[in-house]
Scaffold this motif. Structure first.
Motif, PDB file in Angstrom:
ATOM      1  N   ARG A 152       0.833  -1.200   0.000  1.00  0.00           N
ATOM      2  CA  ARG A 152       0.000   0.000   0.000  1.00  0.00           C
ATOM      3  C   ARG A 152       0.871   1.255   0.000  1.00  0.00           C
ATOM      4  O   ARG A 152       1.898   1.307   0.691  1.00  0.00           O
ATOM      5  CB  ARG A 152      -0.914   0.026   1.229  1.00  0.00           C
ATOM      6  CG  ARG A 152      -1.750  -1.237   1.422  1.00  0.00           C
ATOM      7  CD  ARG A 152      -2.576  -1.568   0.208  1.00  0.00           C
ATOM      8  NE  ARG A 152      -3.477  -2.697   0.466  1.00  0.00           N
ATOM      9  CZ  ARG A 152      -4.112  -3.347  -0.495  1.00  0.00           C
ATOM     10  NH1 ARG A 152      -3.939  -3.020  -1.769  1.00  0.00           N
ATOM     11  NH2 ARG A 152      -4.926  -4.350  -0.181  1.00  0.00           N
ATOM     12  N   SER A 153       0.443   2.261  -0.753  1.00  0.00           N
ATOM     13  CA  SER A 153       1.167   3.537  -0.805  1.00  0.00           C
ATOM     14  C   SER A 153       0.830   4.420   0.377  1.00  0.00           C
ATOM     15  O   SER A 153       1.578   5.342   0.717  1.00  0.00           O
ATOM     16  CB  SER A 153       0.832   4.269  -2.104  1.00  0.00           C
ATOM     17  OG  SER A 153       1.221   3.493  -3.221  1.00  0.00           O
ATOM     18  N   GLY A 154      -0.286   4.172   1.028  1.00  0.00           N
ATOM     19  CA  GLY A 154      -0.727   4.946   2.182  1.00  0.00           C
ATOM     20  C   GLY A 154      -2.195   4.685   2.404  1.00  0.00           C
ATOM     21  O   GLY A 154      -2.925   4.327   1.475  1.00  0.00           O
ATOM     22  N   ASP A 156      -4.573   6.664   2.856  1.00  0.00           N
ATOM     23  CA  ASP A 156      -5.447   7.571   2.128  1.00  0.00           C
ATOM     24  C   ASP A 156      -5.564   7.226   0.645  1.00  0.00           C
ATOM     25  O   ASP A 156      -6.454   7.725  -0.047  1.00  0.00           O
ATOM     26  CB  ASP A 156      -4.962   9.016   2.282  1.00  0.00           C
ATOM     27  CG  ASP A 156      -3.535   9.205   1.811  1.00  0.00           C
ATOM     28  OD1 ASP A 156      -2.722   8.273   1.986  1.00  0.00           O
ATOM     29  OD2 ASP A 156      -3.224  10.283   1.272  1.00  0.00           O
ATOM     30  N   GLU A 157      -4.658   6.357   0.160  1.00  0.00           N
ATOM     31  CA  GLU A 157      -4.685   5.968  -1.242  1.00  0.00           C
ATOM     32  C   GLU A 157      -5.116   4.514  -1.437  1.00  0.00           C
ATOM     33  O   GLU A 157      -5.056   3.996  -2.554  1.00  0.00           O
ATOM     34  CB  GLU A 157      -3.303   6.181  -1.864  1.00  0.00           C
ATOM     35  CG  GLU A 157      -2.834   7.628  -1.846  1.00  0.00           C
ATOM     36  CD  GLU A 157      -1.470   7.809  -2.464  1.00  0.00           C
ATOM     37  OE1 GLU A 157      -0.968   6.855  -3.090  1.00  0.00           O
ATOM     38  OE2 GLU A 157      -0.890   8.892  -2.311  1.00  0.00           O
ATOM     39  N   THR A 158      -5.531   3.843  -0.365  1.00  0.00           N
ATOM     40  CA  THR A 158      -5.888   2.424  -0.445  1.00  0.00           C
ATOM     41  C   THR A 158      -7.387   2.267  -0.665  1.00  0.00           C
ATOM     42  O   THR A 158      -8.181   2.691   0.181  1.00  0.00           O
ATOM     43  CB  THR A 158      -5.482   1.698   0.852  1.00  0.00           C
ATOM     44  OG1 THR A 158      -4.076   1.867   1.066  1.00  0.00           O
ATOM     45  CG2 THR A 158      -5.805   0.216   0.753  1.00  0.00           C
ATOM     46  N   PRO A 159      -7.798   1.672  -1.788  1.00  0.00           N
ATOM     47  CA  PRO A 159      -9.225   1.474  -2.033  1.00  0.00           C
ATOM     48  C   PRO A 159      -9.843   0.552  -0.980  1.00  0.00           C
ATOM     49  O   PRO A 159      -9.253  -0.473  -0.616  1.00  0.00           O
ATOM     50  CB  PRO A 159      -9.265   0.812  -3.423  1.00  0.00           C
ATOM     51  CG  PRO A 159      -7.941   1.139  -4.042  1.00  0.00           C
ATOM     52  CD  PRO A 159      -6.971   1.204  -2.919  1.00  0.00           C
ATOM     53  N   GLU A 162     -10.109  -3.035  -1.819  1.00  0.00           N
ATOM     54  CA  GLU A 162      -8.892  -3.820  -1.653  1.00  0.00           C
ATOM     55  C   GLU A 162      -8.756  -4.298  -0.205  1.00  0.00           C
ATOM     56  O   GLU A 162      -8.367  -5.435   0.055  1.00  0.00           O
ATOM     57  CB  GLU A 162      -7.674  -2.993  -2.051  1.00  0.00           C
ATOM     58  CG  GLU A 162      -7.277  -3.131  -3.499  1.00  0.00           C
ATOM     59  CD  GLU A 162      -6.675  -4.492  -3.776  1.00  0.00           C
ATOM     60  OE1 GLU A 162      -5.570  -4.789  -3.297  1.00  0.00           O
ATOM     61  OE2 GLU A 162      -7.338  -5.288  -4.479  1.00  0.00           O
TER      62      GLU A 162
END
Length: 306
Positions: A152-154, A156-159, A162
């Motif tokens: 995960r990139s963060g 706040d960017e995790t769908p 997912e």
């Protein structure tokens, strides 16, 4: 060389664990999910050439989720060579890997079955369990090993979908399959969950995966308290960095894959075959007084719980 009481010489088998596997991992671009053995270089060692059984599981019947490759395949090989019949669950896309595992189980002289099934599907757990009961003639060992992870990139960017996939694969499917299996397990049966070093030392890029692995520790400990009085032992194995198709399928940076496992005290990654003995122990009579335990196989990384 060592000498037996009968005077016969035997080869020295004690080995420096730091040097047992000295694999070099190439820069791996993301191979996507699910990871396949054919896309994983170098080939993981599942114990194909090394595992020798001694009848510890003779007459037992085991169901292993995620049994097509990686840790699941190593466990299937070890269980079969210890005398158990084995059924595995795998995703439809993993058919080729599953066929290889079936072949290895059958070469050990044991019955084998495989079910192409996404365990997140409605009623999947009940369907798989019923087929295993029919194909194996019953069930004595349940290994909850299927897992999904992505870097995960963060947060706040995790769908969220997912995160849902991680939780459904790593937790809900395990609960559903255990729920379906327990009424068919007799005293002496064993349930084994594959948790992770991430349960004790979570890394931010795997925050959702780590959460499920910590929950699996709690699941193991709580279920042991519920089922041990009925004669069903419940335990877990906590792998450290193990070289399986899951690693190049996680979307790690290429340099992370190249250095995979080098941050352990052994300064190397483990191989699936190096975990097999822990599962055999927990499934066997050797572990008759072991329930609610987590066995870390981490290359020396500390594990202090979820």
């Amino acid at each position: 060389m060592t000498t037996t009481p009968e005077g016969a010489q035997q080869p020295q088998t004690q080995q420096d664990p730091r040097a047992k596997h000295q694999d070099e991992f190439p820069a791996h671009e993301d191979i996507g999910q699910p990871g396949l053995t054919s896309q994983t270089a170098p080939d993981p060692d599942h114990g194909e050439e090394s595992y020798v059984g001694s009848g510890k599981l003779k007459g037992r019947r085991a169901l292993i989720t995620g049994g097509d490759s990686g840790i699941g395949r190593a466990v299937a090989i070890a269980f079969a060579r210890e005398g158990a019949d084995v059924a595995i669950v795998h995703l439809p896309e993993e058919q080729e890997d599953a066929e290889t595992t079936l072949k290895l189980v059958r070469e050990a002289g044991q019955n084998a079955a495989a079910y192409a099934q996404d365990l997140r599907a409605t009623d999947a757990a009940e369907t798989v369990l019923q087929r295993a009961l029919e194909d194996l003639g019953g069930l004595d060992i349940l290994v909850l090993n299927a897992a999904y992870q992505r870097k995960r990139s963060g947060i706040d960017e995790t769908p969220i979908e997912e995160v849902q996939r991680v939780f459904d694969t790593n937790l809900i499917s395990h609960i559903a399959l255990t729920k379906a299996a327990v009424p068919h397990l007799n005293p002496g049966s064993a349930i084994i969950t594959t948790t992770s070093i991430q349960a004790a030392g979570p890394a931010p890029p795997l925050f959702d995966y780590a959460m499920t692995k910590a929950a699996q520790v709690a699941f193991t400990e709580v279920l042991a308290q519920e089922l041990t009085p009925a004669g069903i032992r419940v335990n877990a194995v906590a792998p450290g960095p193990i070289w399986t198709p899951l690693i190049p399928a996680t979307n790690f940076p290429e340099d992370k894959v190249e250095s995979f496992g080098s941050d352990t005290p052994m300064e190397r990654a483990g191989q699936p075959a190096e975990l097999a003995g822990a599962y055999v122990y927990l499934a066997s009579e050797d572990a008759s007084y072991t329930s609610g335990a987590v066995i870390p196989v981490t290359g020396g990384k500390p594990f202090t719980g979820g």
